[in-house]
Design an enzyme around this catalytic site. Sequence first.
Site, PDB file in Angstrom:
ATOM      1  N   GLY A 174      46.266  38.887  43.553  1.00 41.53           N
ATOM      2  CA  GLY A 174      47.060  38.551  44.739  1.00 41.53           C
ATOM      3  C   GLY A 174      48.263  39.463  44.898  1.00 41.53           C
ATOM      4  N   GLU A 219      48.165  47.744  50.102  1.00 44.56           N
ATOM      5  CA  GLU A 219      47.153  48.682  50.618  1.00 44.56           C
ATOM      6  C   GLU A 219      46.154  49.135  49.545  1.00 44.56           C
ATOM      7  OE1 GLU A 219      46.250  50.038  53.653  1.00 44.56           O
ATOM      8  OE2 GLU A 219      47.574  48.553  54.564  1.00 44.56           O
ATOM      9  N   HIS A 258      44.818  47.178  47.184  1.00 47.54           N
ATOM     10  CA  HIS A 258      43.765  46.150  47.224  1.00 47.54           C
ATOM     11  C   HIS A 258      42.933  46.302  48.497  1.00 47.54           C
ATOM     12  CE1 HIS A 258      47.059  43.977  44.895  1.00 47.54           C
ATOM     13  NE2 HIS A 258      46.052  43.937  44.048  1.00 47.54           N
ATOM     14  N   GLN A 290      45.195  37.004  30.285  1.00 48.88           N
ATOM     15  CA  GLN A 290      45.473  38.431  30.094  1.00 48.88           C
ATOM     16  C   GLN A 290      46.968  38.748  29.977  1.00 48.88           C
ATOM     17  OE1 GLN A 290      43.525  39.423  33.951  1.00 48.88           O
ATOM     18  NE2 GLN A 290      45.202  40.862  34.247  1.00 48.88           N
ATOM     19  N   GLY A 297      40.256  49.582  41.033  1.00 50.73           N
ATOM     20  CA  GLY A 297      41.092  50.742  41.311  1.00 50.73           C
ATOM     21  C   GLY A 297      41.288  51.600  40.073  1.00 50.73           C
ATOM     22  N   LYS A 333      43.857  53.133  39.504  1.00 45.88           N
ATOM     23  CA  LYS A 333      45.250  52.919  39.098  1.00 45.88           C
ATOM     24  C   LYS A 333      45.265  52.242  37.722  1.00 45.88           C
ATOM     25  CE  LYS A 333      49.583  51.215  39.469  1.00 45.88           C
ATOM     26  NZ  LYS A 333      49.505  50.211  38.440  1.00 45.88           N
TER      27      LYS A 333
HETATM   28  P1  AMP Z   1      45.586  43.454  40.507  1.00 49.57           P
HETATM   29  O1  AMP Z   1      45.800  42.492  41.643  1.00 49.57           O
HETATM   30  O2  AMP Z   1      46.817  44.237  40.159  1.00 49.57           O
HETATM   31  O3  AMP Z   1      44.905  42.823  39.328  1.00 49.57           O
HETATM   32  O4  AMP Z   1      44.569  44.550  41.046  1.00 49.57           O
HETATM   33  C1  AMP Z   1      43.319  44.185  41.569  1.00 49.57           C
HETATM   34  C2  AMP Z   1      42.517  45.436  41.787  1.00 49.57           C
HETATM   35  O5  AMP Z   1      43.217  46.301  42.671  1.00 49.57           O
HETATM   36  C3  AMP Z   1      42.312  46.220  40.488  1.00 49.57           C
HETATM   37  O6  AMP Z   1      41.000  46.760  40.472  1.00 49.57           O
HETATM   38  C4  AMP Z   1      43.341  47.307  40.586  1.00 49.57           C
HETATM   39  O7  AMP Z   1      43.008  48.483  39.866  1.00 49.57           O
HETATM   40  C5  AMP Z   1      43.325  47.584  42.080  1.00 49.57           C
HETATM   41  N1  AMP Z   1      44.577  48.247  42.471  1.00 49.57           N
HETATM   42  C6  AMP Z   1      45.836  47.900  42.136  1.00 49.57           C
HETATM   43  N2  AMP Z   1      46.711  48.807  42.611  1.00 49.57           N
HETATM   44  C7  AMP Z   1      45.987  49.751  43.254  1.00 49.57           C
HETATM   45  C8  AMP Z   1      46.301  50.949  43.954  1.00 49.57           C
HETATM   46  N3  AMP Z   1      47.553  51.377  44.097  1.00 49.57           N
HETATM   47  N4  AMP Z   1      45.283  51.659  44.493  1.00 49.57           N
HETATM   48  C9  AMP Z   1      43.998  51.252  44.356  1.00 49.57           C
HETATM   49  N5  AMP Z   1      43.632  50.126  43.717  1.00 49.57           N
HETATM   50  C10 AMP Z   1      44.612  49.382  43.169  1.00 49.57           C
END
Ligand code: AMP
Length: 274
Positions: free
Chosen positions: A18, A22, A24, A48, A134, A136
Amino acid sequence: MTQLRQRGYTIGFVPTMGALHEGHLSLIRRARKENRVVAVSIFVNPLQFGPHEDFTHYPRNLMCDRSLLAKEKVDYLFIPHPSGLYPKGFQTLVEVPSLARPLCGRFRPGHFRGVATVVAKLFNLAKPHRAYFGSKDYQQAVIVQRLAWDLNFDVKIRILPAVRDSDGLALSSRNTYLSPVQRKRALAIPRSLTWAKVEIQRGNRDIQYLRRGILFRLRSHLDRIDYVEFLEPKTLQAVRSIQSPLLIAIAGWVGKTRLIDNAIIKIQKQKGKS
Ligand code: AMP
């Protein structure tokens, strides 16, 4: 989801915690392009987070997330409750030991076990044909790729590039923790990666020099540096010489905010060398 699969609909799945941005949305848009049905999960996964990490403070903004997802025409939104995913007596954990050992695994014990466990559960619930991650969070993405393969999940893992702000900072839900001054300091991370990339493209193959150059560029801006590593992108093994492709991964702190970033660099063979 089983019925959707039986009807022949392809399902694209984007697991998130959540506080959507951009980054996500780039995953969701790719899922939208490649699948008939798009499912997104929002779950701040307690498994985690370490005991002294930011689980309770992690940004949560469900109203805003829902409206962003509606704009993207997401078909299904899963918002599991922790007690639903981890009921009393829950004890099965998923480990991907060697990929989870380096980088963030050294500094966040148990983190990737939590990630791998929840992703395996979410795959079983969402039954996706394709799941989107991502780069990232590069280590997380390769761990998920490995677990999908090792546990015979019938899902293709897509790893998409990091989305960045115009100044180069990789988007992250945790960037909201940064004050404007801290945010400027955080730019040292993408800038040092860009510096290393340019050096390598100019023909520099001296890892010690490159590591020192990155550390020099980070030190005056970050409060702590967890790691600056040069690795082989598939195995996450440290490299002693520069090979192609090369993963450079950085983690460090600005104030109480831990930031990670990386670059995957494809290297042209140098003229005259075999
Ligand atoms: P999170 O909500 O941080 O667990 O991220 C969910 C998904 O979004 C994961 O696969 C992340 O790698 C991806 N994500 C987070 N930040 C970015 C970003 N800046 N660019 C591309 N994907 C991202």
